[in-house]
Enzyme design. Structure first.
Site, PDB file in Angstrom:
ATOM      1  N   GLU A  57       0.859  -1.190   0.000  1.00 47.02           N
ATOM      2  CA  GLU A  57       0.000   0.000   0.000  1.00 47.02           C
ATOM      3  C   GLU A  57       0.887   1.228   0.000  1.00 47.02           C
ATOM      4  O   GLU A  57       1.956   1.231   0.633  1.00 47.02           O
ATOM      5  CB  GLU A  57      -0.897   0.000   1.240  1.00 47.02           C
ATOM      6  CG  GLU A  57      -1.754   1.268   1.334  1.00 47.02           C
ATOM      7  CD  GLU A  57      -2.916   1.161   2.310  1.00 47.02           C
ATOM      8  OE1 GLU A  57      -2.837   0.325   3.224  1.00 47.02           O
ATOM      9  OE2 GLU A  57      -3.883   1.924   2.138  1.00 47.02           O
ATOM     10  N   CYS A 255      -6.773   0.818   2.734  1.00 42.48           N
ATOM     11  CA  CYS A 255      -7.760   1.893   2.718  1.00 42.48           C
ATOM     12  C   CYS A 255      -7.570   2.831   1.534  1.00 42.48           C
ATOM     13  O   CYS A 255      -8.477   3.586   1.187  1.00 42.48           O
ATOM     14  CB  CYS A 255      -7.684   2.688   4.011  1.00 42.48           C
ATOM     15  SG  CYS A 255      -8.165   1.753   5.456  1.00 42.48           S
ATOM     16  N   ASN A 386     -12.173  -3.292   0.198  1.00 38.80           N
ATOM     17  CA  ASN A 386     -11.112  -3.599   1.174  1.00 38.80           C
ATOM     18  C   ASN A 386     -11.763  -3.920   2.519  1.00 38.80           C
ATOM     19  O   ASN A 386     -12.269  -5.015   2.707  1.00 38.80           O
ATOM     20  CB  ASN A 386     -10.144  -2.420   1.258  1.00 38.80           C
ATOM     21  CG  ASN A 386      -9.105  -2.592   2.343  1.00 38.80           C
ATOM     22  OD1 ASN A 386      -8.496  -3.651   2.435  1.00 38.80           O
ATOM     23  ND2 ASN A 386      -8.902  -1.598   3.175  1.00 38.80           N
ATOM     24  N   GLU A 387     -11.759  -2.968   3.431  1.00 38.77           N
ATOM     25  CA  GLU A 387     -12.347  -3.237   4.753  1.00 38.77           C
ATOM     26  C   GLU A 387     -13.773  -2.706   4.773  1.00 38.77           C
ATOM     27  O   GLU A 387     -14.066  -1.695   5.405  1.00 38.77           O
ATOM     28  CB  GLU A 387     -11.491  -2.586   5.842  1.00 38.77           C
ATOM     29  CG  GLU A 387     -10.188  -3.319   6.060  1.00 38.77           C
ATOM     30  CD  GLU A 387      -9.385  -2.767   7.232  1.00 38.77           C
ATOM     31  OE1 GLU A 387      -9.611  -1.602   7.626  1.00 38.77           O
ATOM     32  OE2 GLU A 387      -8.517  -3.502   7.735  1.00 38.77           O
TER      33      GLU A 387
HETATM   34  O1  AHR Z   1      -2.356  -1.438   6.918  1.00 34.32           O
HETATM   35  C1  AHR Z   1      -2.843  -0.169   7.217  1.00 34.32           C
HETATM   36  C2  AHR Z   1      -4.360  -0.092   7.075  1.00 34.32           C
HETATM   37  O2  AHR Z   1      -4.975  -0.908   8.010  1.00 34.32           O
HETATM   38  C3  AHR Z   1      -4.904  -0.583   5.765  1.00 34.32           C
HETATM   39  O3  AHR Z   1      -4.892   0.389   4.798  1.00 34.32           O
HETATM   40  C4  AHR Z   1      -6.307  -0.932   6.096  1.00 34.32           C
HETATM   41  O4  AHR Z   1      -6.857  -1.899   5.241  1.00 34.32           O
HETATM   42  C5  AHR Z   1      -6.237  -1.322   7.541  1.00 34.32           C
HETATM   43  O5  AHR Z   1      -7.200  -0.676   8.266  1.00 34.32           O
END
Ligand code: AHR
Length: 675
Positions: A57, A255, A386-387
């Site tokens: 990321e 994120c 993602n989340e």
């Molecule tokens: O790894 C950091 C963040 O943690 C990521 O972007 C997210 O998916 C999680 O909340």
């Protein structure tokens, strides 16, 4: 400590953690007598080749300022503050002006350039770029300075110099006779010295005016993709990634896929093609945490989707993109694209598969071919969101699944399961709801995340024992053991956290019929440009190092084997909680080698009486690869990158039964060769 945006307001807490150090952590005193039987006759289930992968990321200067080795920040003057990263320079008796101006004709992705007007050259009028907390320059290495430039007809001379913190010039060169319409000028420069925090000065030294754009400084030697460079990726970092031998590369997040708002979500189509056409976007991590504000953090997308695919191919990892599903980050705005307006989002996903896998004659396959990769990338996995959580996610997931499976039934879809249930509002209930849906909808793979203090990982190695092997397969797509608490700036990448993760991984192998993939998160961090701790790999502008956590990943990946062997272990004195030893035994089908991984989280040597039960004999001489350190707090650093690294040593006396004494605070892989 408070966070500026949603990560704080939605309940992310920064536990005021106290390092709990547990020398005598199990009842039973100084020396456990442990009996360990490894049934070597046949594996009980397979270990997926994808079991250990990488999660990338653009957080902590992971891409811009990190893996993407461009040294110039805001090279195209497209940041909203057009001169961010730049300062004006007037040297000697020079007189002139320096300003970002609008380009004609207007193009959103390439709206501005820098205009330098020189009335009196003196020793130069121009601008200085500060880089990403400075620029790293290595003595003797070559660097390409490049720039698009135009003048109003009068020839212009530019002086280029990279200057060290002490004023020493480490790179120097001149471009003469710049004249007429936009042209690309390139200069190859050799570094006179090593400098961690250089600045780049671009000075107009003759009377007249010049417009400059895409001012760039790149090391000539970047990571290679088979026979050609992967456009601009930092070699040392790519080497660290490759050395894990990852099963997959998940990208681009995290994120960052979601964005704080939908307008600022990650859109892969904006990240391919000519660099000037890649629309700059603010990085969602820039002001997420008040304690680590990074207002100068933008995404240039020099590392875009094409480069991610190339990188995955180069390091032998399956590419695993994650796509926005019409939902912005639920820790922030939780903005939703209405179901009737989801069409473009679904189309982006369909087009992405065509970009990756379509023939070179197809619309998006042609874009890939034009960028230099006519062969398809053979992408097999795609994450939908993602989340995400809530019924809104299920509703959107179903729409994506229908459209994608209709066209591409073979692409495995990954469904999310929210964030770590302990850190988002009503997490346990939300996760239970998601699972109730996934059990019926049966997505190919479900992605779970765990960010917890390290004892939890030791205490929950049986977490996946209760999961149904007939249900969706599990991808533990993000996890990390914390010394303090989620997103706490106090978190350390120390040995005890690494060992906690290692213990947890033995649970993945034990349940390899359920867990098929996993990745630590986040992957990389700049020692000055980070927002989140802990991270697997740290770097500055010159060098990088793997943390103890990195070496755990590497050892589990290198010695994952192909099948899990049944083990039985008696742990006298251990009654729940953190155990004195965690083990996993696997076999490599091709060679018959047995890998016995063992984690000793205690400050004492732990002796185990090992019995190899099965018809196969093993050589008396074996190898042990041991990751250990002086104590549980031990860490690596830029200054001491090799403090906690695996060491290989010979082991004698292996037989049907033998005793082995595991070092304090260690992960050991015993490599047994069949006779
Ligand atoms: O790894 C950091 C963040 O943690 C990521 O972007 C997210 O998916 C999680 O909340």
């Amino acid at each position: 400590m408070k966070a500026v945006n949603g990560f704080g307001t939605c309940g992310w807490t920064t536990a005021i953690g106290v390092m709990v150090f547990f020398g005598g952590l199990f009842a039973g005193g100084a020396q456990a007598e442990i009996a360990l039987t490894v049934h070597t006759d046949r594996p009980v289930h397979s270990i997926d080749p994808m079991m250990y992968g990488l999660f990338f990321e653009d957080i902590n200067f992971g891409a811009d300022g990190g893996l993407y080795s461009e040294r110039v920040k805001n090279r195209s003057f497209e940041f909203p503050d057009a001169m961010m990263g730049w300062s004006e320079v007037q040297r000697g008796a020079a007189e002139g002006t320096v300003a970002a101006i609008c380009k004609q004709p207007y193009k959103e992705s390439d709206a501005r350039c820098l205009r330098i007007t020189v009335n009196q050259p003196g020793e130069g009028v121009g601008a200085s770029n500060e880089g990403f907390r400075g620029m790293g320059i290595h003595k003797g290495q070559e660097y390409y300075f490049s720039v698009f430039a135009r003048t109003d007809g009068v020839p212009m001379t530019l002086r280029i110099e990279a200057v060290g913190a002490g004023g020493n010039k480490v790179l120097e060169g001149t471009i003469d006779n710049i004249r007429g319409d936009w042209n690309h000028y390139i200069l190859l420069l050799k570094a006179a010295d090593t400098e961690r925090k250089a600045k780049l000065n671009v000075l107009a030294v003759s009377e007249g005016m010049v417009d400059l754009d895409m001012i760039s400084l790149f090391p000539a030697e970047t990571a290679r993709h088979t026979d050609r460079p992967i456009p601009g990726l930092r070699k040392d970092l790519v080497e660290l990634l490759a050395a894990v031998k990852p099963g997959f590369l998940r990208f681009p997040g995290g994120c960052i896929v979601e964005g704080r708002t939908l307008a600022r979500r990650y859109q892969w189509k904006n990240t391919i093609g000519d660099l000037q056409d890649r629309q700059i976007l603010v990085n969602r991590w820039n002001t997420e945490f008040r304690h680590r504000l990074t207002p100068d953090y933008y995404q240039s997308f020099g590392l875009g989707f094409f480069e991610y695919f190339l990188l995955a191919e180069q390091i032998g990892a399956e590419p695993m993109p994650i796509i926005n599903c019409g939902m912005a980050c639920q820790f922030n705005t939780a903005e939703l694209a209405a179901v009737e307006k989801l069409g473009p989002y679904v189309q982006d996903a369909l087009d992405l598969i065509e970009f990756a896998n379509g023939p070179a004659e197809s619309r998006w396959g042609r874009r890939r071919a034009e960028m230099g990769h006519p062969e398809p990338f053979g992408m097999k996995y795609l994450g939908i969101g993602n989340e995400q959580w809530g019924p809104q996610y299920i509703e959107r997931y179903k729409i994506f699944e229908k459209a994608l499976k209709e066209r591409y039934p073979d692409v495995q879809l990954i469904a999310g399961c929210g964030s770590d249930p302990e850190i988002f509002p009503n997490g346990p209930v939300e996760v239970e709801y998601l699972w109730s849906q996934w059990r019926t909808l049966k997505p190919d793979i479900v992605d779970e995340h765990f960010y917890r203090r390290y004892p939890w990982f030791f205490e929950n190695t049986d977490h996946y024992d209760s999961y149904d092997p007939q249900g969706p397969k599990l991808f533990v797509g993000e996890y990390a053991a914390m010394t303090h608490g989620v997103a706490s700036p106090e978190n350390r990448n120390n040995l005890i956290c690494a060992l906690a993760e290692a213990a947890f991984l033995t649970g993945f192998e034990k349940n390899g019929d359920v867990v098929i993939m996993s990745s630590y998160a986040p992957l990389t961090a700049h020692v000055e440009g980070w927002q989140w701790k802990p991270n697997l790999i740290w770097f500055d502008n010159l060098t990088s190092y793997g943390t103890p956590n990195y070496y755990v990943q590497q050892l589990f990946s290198l010695y994952k084997g192909t099948g899990r062997l049944k083990t039985e272990m008696s742990l006298p004195g251990a009654s729940g909680g953190i155990r004195p030893l965690y083990v996993s035994a696997t076999v490599e089908e091709k060679t018959g080698q047995v890998y016995l991984k063992a984690v000793n989280p205690t400050g004492e040597r732990i002796r185990a009486d090992v019995r190899l039960a099965g018809p196969q004999g093993y050589r008396r001489s074996a190898w042990a690869v041991v990751l250990s350190g002086a104590g549980p707090d031990d860490e690596n650093s830029i200054e001491a990158p090799g403090r906690v690294v695996p060491k290989k040593r010979p082991v004698e006396g292996v037989g049907e039964t033998f005793a082995y004494s595991f070092d304090p605070y260690s992960l050991t892989v015993l490599i047994l060769e069949k006779e």
